[in-house]
Motif scaffolding. Sequence first.
Motif, PDB file in Angstrom:
ATOM      1  N   SER A 211      -3.510   5.829   1.963  1.00  0.00           N
ATOM      2  CA  SER A 211      -4.805   5.307   2.379  1.00  0.00           C
ATOM      3  C   SER A 211      -4.599   4.334   3.523  1.00  0.00           C
ATOM      4  O   SER A 211      -3.571   3.676   3.614  1.00  0.00           O
ATOM      5  N   ALA A 212      -5.588   4.256   4.398  1.00  0.00           N
ATOM      6  CA  ALA A 212      -5.508   3.293   5.486  1.00  0.00           C
ATOM      7  C   ALA A 212      -6.535   2.187   5.282  1.00  0.00           C
ATOM      8  O   ALA A 212      -7.032   1.587   6.220  1.00  0.00           O
ATOM      9  N   ASP A 213      -6.857   1.943   4.022  1.00  0.00           N
ATOM     10  CA  ASP A 213      -7.772   0.845   3.716  1.00  0.00           C
ATOM     11  C   ASP A 213      -6.970  -0.451   3.633  1.00  0.00           C
ATOM     12  O   ASP A 213      -5.913  -0.482   3.003  1.00  0.00           O
ATOM     13  N   PRO A 214      -7.434  -1.525   4.307  1.00  0.00           N
ATOM     14  CA  PRO A 214      -6.626  -2.754   4.351  1.00  0.00           C
ATOM     15  C   PRO A 214      -6.146  -3.231   2.982  1.00  0.00           C
ATOM     16  O   PRO A 214      -4.990  -3.635   2.837  1.00  0.00           O
ATOM     17  N   ALA A 215      -7.018  -3.159   1.966  1.00  0.00           N
ATOM     18  CA  ALA A 215      -6.625  -3.656   0.648  1.00  0.00           C
ATOM     19  C   ALA A 215      -5.549  -2.768   0.028  1.00  0.00           C
ATOM     20  O   ALA A 215      -4.607  -3.259  -0.605  1.00  0.00           O
ATOM     21  N   ASP A 216      -5.650  -1.450   0.246  1.00  0.00           N
ATOM     22  CA  ASP A 216      -4.637  -0.538  -0.269  1.00  0.00           C
ATOM     23  C   ASP A 216      -3.308  -0.768   0.445  1.00  0.00           C
ATOM     24  O   ASP A 216      -2.240  -0.709  -0.164  1.00  0.00           O
ATOM     25  N   ILE A 217      -3.383  -1.016   1.759  1.00  0.00           N
ATOM     26  CA  ILE A 217      -2.162  -1.279   2.525  1.00  0.00           C
ATOM     27  C   ILE A 217      -1.499  -2.540   1.985  1.00  0.00           C
ATOM     28  O   ILE A 217      -0.284  -2.599   1.797  1.00  0.00           O
ATOM     29  N   ARG A 218      -2.312  -3.549   1.713  1.00  0.00           N
ATOM     30  CA  ARG A 218      -1.763  -4.788   1.177  1.00  0.00           C
ATOM     31  C   ARG A 218      -1.023  -4.555  -0.138  1.00  0.00           C
ATOM     32  O   ARG A 218       0.113  -4.994  -0.325  1.00  0.00           O
ATOM     33  N   ASP A 219      -1.684  -3.809  -1.040  1.00  0.00           N
ATOM     34  CA  ASP A 219      -1.064  -3.546  -2.341  1.00  0.00           C
ATOM     35  C   ASP A 219       0.254  -2.802  -2.183  1.00  0.00           C
ATOM     36  O   ASP A 219       1.240  -3.106  -2.849  1.00  0.00           O
ATOM     37  N   ALA A 220       0.268  -1.824  -1.249  1.00  0.00           N
ATOM     38  CA  ALA A 220       1.489  -1.045  -1.048  1.00  0.00           C
ATOM     39  C   ALA A 220       2.578  -1.906  -0.406  1.00  0.00           C
ATOM     40  O   ALA A 220       3.755  -1.797  -0.753  1.00  0.00           O
ATOM     41  N   LEU A 221       2.185  -2.770   0.516  1.00  0.00           N
ATOM     42  CA  LEU A 221       3.161  -3.658   1.165  1.00  0.00           C
ATOM     43  C   LEU A 221       3.855  -4.526   0.126  1.00  0.00           C
ATOM     44  O   LEU A 221       5.069  -4.700   0.145  1.00  0.00           O
ATOM     45  N   GLU A 222       3.041  -5.059  -0.785  1.00  0.00           N
ATOM     46  CA  GLU A 222       3.577  -5.944  -1.805  1.00  0.00           C
ATOM     47  C   GLU A 222       4.632  -5.239  -2.659  1.00  0.00           C
ATOM     48  O   GLU A 222       5.566  -5.854  -3.145  1.00  0.00           O
ATOM     49  N   GLN A 223       4.443  -3.910  -2.828  1.00  0.00           N
ATOM     50  CA  GLN A 223       5.374  -3.131  -3.661  1.00  0.00           C
ATOM     51  C   GLN A 223       6.577  -2.612  -2.875  1.00  0.00           C
ATOM     52  O   GLN A 223       7.378  -1.851  -3.416  1.00  0.00           O
ATOM     53  N   THR A 224       6.695  -2.991  -1.591  1.00  0.00           N
ATOM     54  CA  THR A 224       7.798  -2.479  -0.778  1.00  0.00           C
ATOM     55  C   THR A 224       9.139  -2.829  -1.419  1.00  0.00           C
ATOM     56  O   THR A 224       9.402  -3.999  -1.728  1.00  0.00           O
ATOM     57  N   ARG A 225       9.974  -1.794  -1.647  1.00  0.00           N
ATOM     58  CA  ARG A 225      11.314  -2.029  -2.198  1.00  0.00           C
ATOM     59  C   ARG A 225      12.317  -1.265  -1.364  1.00  0.00           C
ATOM     60  O   ARG A 225      12.170  -0.062  -1.161  1.00  0.00           O
ATOM     61  N   ASP A 226      13.325  -1.964  -0.897  1.00  0.00           N
ATOM     62  CA  ASP A 226      14.438  -1.356  -0.190  1.00  0.00           C
ATOM     63  C   ASP A 226      13.981  -0.462   0.973  1.00  0.00           C
ATOM     64  O   ASP A 226      14.498   0.627   1.170  1.00  0.00           O
ATOM     65  N   TYR A 227      13.030  -0.952   1.738  1.00  0.00           N
ATOM     66  CA  TYR A 227      12.625  -0.215   2.938  1.00  0.00           C
ATOM     67  C   TYR A 227      13.738  -0.340   3.975  1.00  0.00           C
ATOM     68  O   TYR A 227      14.181  -1.449   4.296  1.00  0.00           O
ATOM     69  N   LYS A 228      14.202   0.809   4.488  1.00  0.00           N
ATOM     70  CA  LYS A 228      15.368   0.803   5.387  1.00  0.00           C
ATOM     71  C   LYS A 228      14.959   0.388   6.794  1.00  0.00           C
ATOM     72  O   LYS A 228      14.755   1.227   7.666  1.00  0.00           O
ATOM     73  N   ALA A 229      14.845  -0.905   6.997  1.00  0.00           N
ATOM     74  CA  ALA A 229      14.467  -1.409   8.314  1.00  0.00           C
ATOM     75  C   ALA A 229      15.707  -1.497   9.198  1.00  0.00           C
ATOM     76  O   ALA A 229      16.832  -1.549   8.704  1.00  0.00           O
ATOM     77  N   VAL A 230      15.467  -1.529  10.524  1.00  0.00           N
ATOM     78  CA  VAL A 230      16.581  -1.663  11.463  1.00  0.00           C
ATOM     79  C   VAL A 230      17.313  -2.987  11.217  1.00  0.00           C
ATOM     80  O   VAL A 230      18.529  -3.075  11.332  1.00  0.00           O
ATOM     81  N   THR A 231      16.543  -4.018  10.847  1.00  0.00           N
ATOM     82  CA  THR A 231      17.147  -5.333  10.646  1.00  0.00           C
ATOM     83  C   THR A 231      17.589  -5.559   9.200  1.00  0.00           C
ATOM     84  O   THR A 231      17.697  -6.695   8.761  1.00  0.00           O
ATOM     85  N   GLY A 232      17.836  -4.477   8.465  1.00  0.00           N
ATOM     86  CA  GLY A 232      18.312  -4.617   7.089  1.00  0.00           C
ATOM     87  C   GLY A 232      17.223  -4.264   6.102  1.00  0.00           C
ATOM     88  O   GLY A 232      16.040  -4.283   6.439  1.00  0.00           O
ATOM     89  N   PRO A 233      17.612  -3.943   4.857  1.00  0.00           N
ATOM     90  CA  PRO A 233      16.634  -3.511   3.866  1.00  0.00           C
ATOM     91  C   PRO A 233      15.629  -4.611   3.527  1.00  0.00           C
ATOM     92  O   PRO A 233      15.988  -5.789   3.457  1.00  0.00           O
ATOM     93  N   ILE A 234      14.371  -4.213   3.329  1.00  0.00           N
ATOM     94  CA  ILE A 234      13.318  -5.181   3.016  1.00  0.00           C
ATOM     95  C   ILE A 234      12.727  -4.866   1.643  1.00  0.00           C
ATOM     96  O   ILE A 234      12.316  -3.737   1.379  1.00  0.00           O
ATOM     97  N   SER A 235      12.743  -5.882   0.751  1.00  0.00           N
ATOM     98  CA  SER A 235      12.104  -5.782  -0.568  1.00  0.00           C
ATOM     99  C   SER A 235      11.363  -7.089  -0.802  1.00  0.00           C
ATOM    100  O   SER A 235      11.891  -8.147  -0.474  1.00  0.00           O
ATOM    101  N   TYR A 236      10.148  -6.990  -1.363  1.00  0.00           N
ATOM    102  CA  TYR A 236       9.441  -8.235  -1.679  1.00  0.00           C
ATOM    103  C   TYR A 236       9.605  -8.540  -3.164  1.00  0.00           C
ATOM    104  O   TYR A 236       8.689  -8.385  -3.953  1.00  0.00           O
ATOM    105  N   THR A 237      10.805  -8.976  -3.527  1.00  0.00           N
ATOM    106  CA  THR A 237      11.100  -9.213  -4.935  1.00  0.00           C
ATOM    107  C   THR A 237      10.981 -10.677  -5.318  1.00  0.00           C
ATOM    108  O   THR A 237      10.942 -11.016  -6.492  1.00  0.00           O
TER     109      THR A 237
END
Lengths: 395, 297
Positions: free
Chosen positions: A331-357
Amino acid sequence: MKRRDLLTGVAAGALALSLGIGGASAQDDEPIRIAALYNLTGGMSSIDAPALAAAELRVKQINEAGGLLGREVELISYDTRTDQGETATAAQEAVSEDVVAGIGYGDTTFVMAAAPTFQENGIPFVTSGATHPMLPTWVGDYMFMTAFGDDDQSYAIADYASEELDLDRVMVWTDESMDFTKALSKFFKERFKENGGEIAEEVSFMMGDTDFSSQISRMESLDPPVEGVFISAIPSEAGLTVRQIREAGIDIPIVSGDGFDTPLVAETPGPELANDVYFSSHTYRGDDRPEVEQFIADYEEEYDRPPENSFTPLGYDAIGLIANAIETAGSADPADIRDALEQTRDYKAVTGPISYTRENMVPPKPISIIEVQGGEFNVLEIWRPEEGLEGELQE
Amino acid sequence: MSAYVLQQLINGLVLGSMYALVAVGFSMIYSIVRLINFAHGDVAMIGAFSTFLVFAAAGLPLWVIVPATLAVGAAVAAIIEFLVFRPQRQAPQVNGFITSLGVSILIQNVGILLLSAQPRSVRLPGLLRTNHDFFGARVTTLDILIVAATLISLLVLTLFVKRTRLGIAMRATSENVSAAQLMGIPVNRVITAAFAVGGALAGLAGLMWGGRYGQIDPLMGFVPGLKAFVAAVIGGVGSLAGAALGGYLLGMAEIMIVGMLPSEYGSYRDAFVFGLLILVLLVMPNGLLGKPAEERA
């Protein structure tokens, strides 16, 4: 904003759209809009302009690969000219442009001028380069960080200074004009003292200063002499301080954080003087993970120059985080994006893995310790934070 | 006197020299056309860029670079005068002031467009970084050159204003433009000369600034320009000796505030400096060496 039923959302969107431009059949035709707020001119431009360039590259790649959820992504960028007033105005303008998320800035002060507006309007804001660990706490649950926190990067370099460089007695120089540099010094002193070290003396300066002779003379006059100096500065002063200290014939180690992650640290003093400089930064330079190599190759192909600094891949990663959240949420709804962002685990970013733990929502990321010798940058080691550390930071 | 105090005095002297060079030109232009020229610092920026991006990049030796930079500074200032300030010579004083702000912003933004706002690293040719011992304090060859070149420039300028025909014409114009014109003095040429001399000094200051700190950018002229304004006001606007004195005092004050006060006051440096400015103006409204104000038409 409440979570809506997806179908209702699409229907409402289609209705709004058909009313608006009369004829377009579905919401799918409308691009997903993301705002990008950066200081493309003024004192912060050397940090912010490359980050936007990389964000644009990422958007271009996403669109070439078919967009997100079948829709094109459109980046709406604003130049806020290193001016907090401009920043606040641009944030107001951006939220009225129907954007689903915002990215921006390599500095805390500017994030604080923009992000609260996004928070109030229920639109997630992902800062690419700002590092103050209190940012998500100050702004709220729509605030996300791509980079590590200043506490982590200061702890990393403080540990390296104590353990590897064997420094017991240092002087601390702080740029008193920025939230970032003040936080960096605060956390460095805290950790360095915990490690048993002594802060012999402190001096301050302001962004835009060019003459550091007074601070240098003060450092030389210390008795017993200091074994190293921690300089909390942003790129424009990083090279100037190193050059002037080395020109004065002082060869003690100079340590700092990611404000030193700029070619100026080597270029301004020149190869014969750019020695024994150590700083902590985002894991990207000199790292051989495939994401890193791919990013550098893509960036060079697009812009005919190598990525300028660590803030460049961070801009790329900020868009990546949002794109990842949109796809996960479906979904591209801002609130859904927020919820999904919060659940980000081990996203393989160029600057190292990102998790919001962590409770304070600062991603625990590995940190590179980089040295400058003979004008060359080398990654010495990767420092790892305590995973999921409790957020007990107090300002 | 301890070596530490001596070292800080030297630091202040070098910084003050560069402020003095910019301030003298600033004050000179003011004394003749009553123009507060905020674009003066940007002439120093253009001087620095031409020094490093053109002359030093072309591999020229220092004894060619210095006169070439002086010439660029003089030419730029004279062109600005001709294009921008001459057409509005009869306009009220505030117009010139606002125009100079506009010119300053224009130069800075054209610089950003052409050269990018990223600071760039520069180097003067030669062995100017060598450190020398001076009674326990440390000076580089470049520091000695900066102080010496400033003193020589100020001396030459004084002789020029006192002894030469053009200098006398300048002083006459500064006293009263209309009267000077009636006496047959080519006022336009005199004003151009004043801008050119001020511009040359600003260009030289730009060369020194870039050479000493090793980093230049299109906005680098703004702060020295502002400091020159403060220095000129402290010394008494319109007085060349006052501007030089103001420049040295300002440089010395900035260094000493950081060097001598407890470190937590260091970040209030600019507040102290501007506080000093207000104090001087309260006690001596015409600055340290300024003549009592006389209203001129």
